[in-house]
Design an enzyme around this catalytic site. Structure first.
Site, PDB file in Angstrom:
ATOM      1  N   ASP A 108     108.559  61.375 -42.468  1.00 35.01           N
ATOM      2  CA  ASP A 108     107.775  60.834 -43.582  1.00 35.01           C
ATOM      3  C   ASP A 108     106.159  61.444 -42.722  1.00 35.01           C
ATOM      4  O   ASP A 108     105.783  61.330 -42.234  1.00 35.01           O
ATOM      5  CB  ASP A 108     106.697  59.243 -43.507  1.00 35.01           C
ATOM      6  CG  ASP A 108     106.754  58.631 -44.522  1.00 35.01           C
ATOM      7  OD1 ASP A 108     107.119  58.683 -45.467  1.00 35.01           O
ATOM      8  OD2 ASP A 108     105.607  58.748 -44.539  1.00 35.01           O
TER       9      ASP A 108
ATOM     10  N   TYR B 125     102.523  62.705 -42.803  1.00 35.79           N
ATOM     11  CA  TYR B 125     101.624  61.962 -42.182  1.00 35.79           C
ATOM     12  C   TYR B 125     100.770  61.948 -43.386  1.00 35.79           C
ATOM     13  O   TYR B 125     100.379  62.464 -44.164  1.00 35.79           O
ATOM     14  CB  TYR B 125     100.820  62.957 -41.101  1.00 35.79           C
ATOM     15  CG  TYR B 125     100.824  63.703 -40.217  1.00 35.79           C
ATOM     16  CD1 TYR B 125     101.369  62.974 -38.950  1.00 35.79           C
ATOM     17  CD2 TYR B 125     100.912  65.127 -39.680  1.00 35.79           C
ATOM     18  CE1 TYR B 125     102.042  63.124 -37.668  1.00 35.79           C
ATOM     19  CE2 TYR B 125     101.549  65.881 -38.924  1.00 35.79           C
ATOM     20  CZ  TYR B 125     102.139  64.334 -37.663  1.00 35.79           C
ATOM     21  OH  TYR B 125     102.580  64.553 -36.551  1.00 35.79           O
TER      22      TYR B 125
ATOM     23  N   HIS C 166     112.304  59.029 -30.162  1.00 30.53           N
ATOM     24  CA  HIS C 166     110.837  59.881 -31.238  1.00 30.53           C
ATOM     25  C   HIS C 166     109.696  60.156 -29.860  1.00 30.53           C
ATOM     26  O   HIS C 166     109.321  58.961 -29.105  1.00 30.53           O
ATOM     27  CB  HIS C 166     110.315  58.913 -32.243  1.00 30.53           C
ATOM     28  CG  HIS C 166     110.287  59.840 -32.934  1.00 30.53           C
ATOM     29  ND1 HIS C 166     108.618  59.390 -33.292  1.00 30.53           N
ATOM     30  CD2 HIS C 166     109.932  60.093 -34.294  1.00 30.53           C
ATOM     31  CE1 HIS C 166     107.678  60.313 -34.441  1.00 30.53           C
ATOM     32  NE2 HIS C 166     109.195  60.543 -35.247  1.00 30.53           N
TER      33      HIS C 166
ATOM     34  N   PHE D 236     105.789  66.859 -38.329  1.00 28.60           N
ATOM     35  CA  PHE D 236     104.725  67.032 -37.339  1.00 28.60           C
ATOM     36  C   PHE D 236     103.403  68.068 -36.748  1.00 28.60           C
ATOM     37  O   PHE D 236     102.912  67.713 -36.416  1.00 28.60           O
ATOM     38  CB  PHE D 236     105.469  67.378 -35.432  1.00 28.60           C
ATOM     39  CG  PHE D 236     107.075  66.338 -35.157  1.00 28.60           C
ATOM     40  CD1 PHE D 236     106.677  64.782 -34.824  1.00 28.60           C
ATOM     41  CD2 PHE D 236     108.237  66.376 -35.416  1.00 28.60           C
ATOM     42  CE1 PHE D 236     107.556  64.164 -34.404  1.00 28.60           C
ATOM     43  CE2 PHE D 236     109.242  65.754 -35.362  1.00 28.60           C
ATOM     44  CZ  PHE D 236     108.543  64.340 -35.119  1.00 28.60           C
TER      45      PHE D 236
END
Length: 232
Positions: free
Chosen positions: A74, A76, A196, A87
């Protein structure tokens, strides 16, 4: 002035290199509904990433140049963070905790010191497709655009890379990403799986040496490794 429908569809025009392989997908009714949903959200709410950056990952890494596909979940959802690549954040924005852990592991694995910024554009330019499963989010509301159609579209992106003649390395961090394994022909492509990098699972992520694994996978496929150093 464009009608709302046209404006919505204008934002949803794909970068040229991806259009051909995703033509059937973008012609499906759900994709038009998704465009309408995002346009409606933008009219009433703050939505990230900004207009023009939703497909930054596809723009930065053309279809025929993908050699690594790194799957996020998803975008930020805080101010000025999301810019269309998983990321990654824009320069000048505080580095989020997950990315800090990625940098820690990069240093432990390859001895590359963490940069002072969180912009991963250099990786994308080298063929690392930084794809989130969901490509938009309402400000300050994580997963608010989940289940609206993005997952169907990004699954099609994964399949398109899988179906190419040229092999690639698929990087699946965390349980959500690992669920995409059935979309990948593991006899032709290399898959690097791990925990993760979020603080919740960092203990399992740190020490997993994913960057060495990715570079070994690329070498096994006859492809050049990624220069993981990020320009200052």
């Amino acid at each position: 002035m464009s009608s709302p429908d046209q404006t919505a569809l204008d934002e949803f025009v794909l970068p040229e290199s991806w259009r051909g392989v995703l033509t059937e997908e973008t012609a499906k009714p759900y994709f038009h509904q998704l465009a309408g949903f995002v346009a409606g959200e933008r009219a009433e709410q703050q939505v990230f990433p900004p207009v023009g950056q939703v497909f930054s990952a596809l723009e930065s890494t053309p279809y025929d140049k993908v050699k690594v596909l790194l799957l996020g979940q998803d975008p930020y959802h805080d101010d000025n963070q999301a810019h269309g690549m998983c990321f990654s954040v824009q320069r000048g924005v505080r580095i989020p905790p997950s990315l800090r852990n990625v940098y820690k592991e990069l240093e432990a694995d390859l001895g590359i010191p963490a940069p002072a910024h969180g912009n991963l554009q250099s990786w994308a330019d080298q063929g690392v497709l930084l794809l989130n499963a969901v490509l938009t989010v309402r400000a300050h509301q994580a997963n608010s655009h989940k289940g609206k159609g993005w997952e169907q579209f990004t699954d099609a992106v994964i399949r398109a890379v899988n179906d190419r003649a040229e092999p690639a390395v698929f990087v699946l961090w965390g349980n959500y990403a690992k669920k995409k394994l059935p979309l990948i022909d593991t006899t032709r492509h290399v898959v690097v799986q791990g925990a993760h990098p979020s603080p919740l699972s960092a203990k399992l992520f740190l020490g997993s040496r994913p960057f060495s694994q990715i570079d070994k996978g690329l070498a096994d496929l006859g492809l050049t490794p990624v220069d993981w150093r990020l320009p200052a």
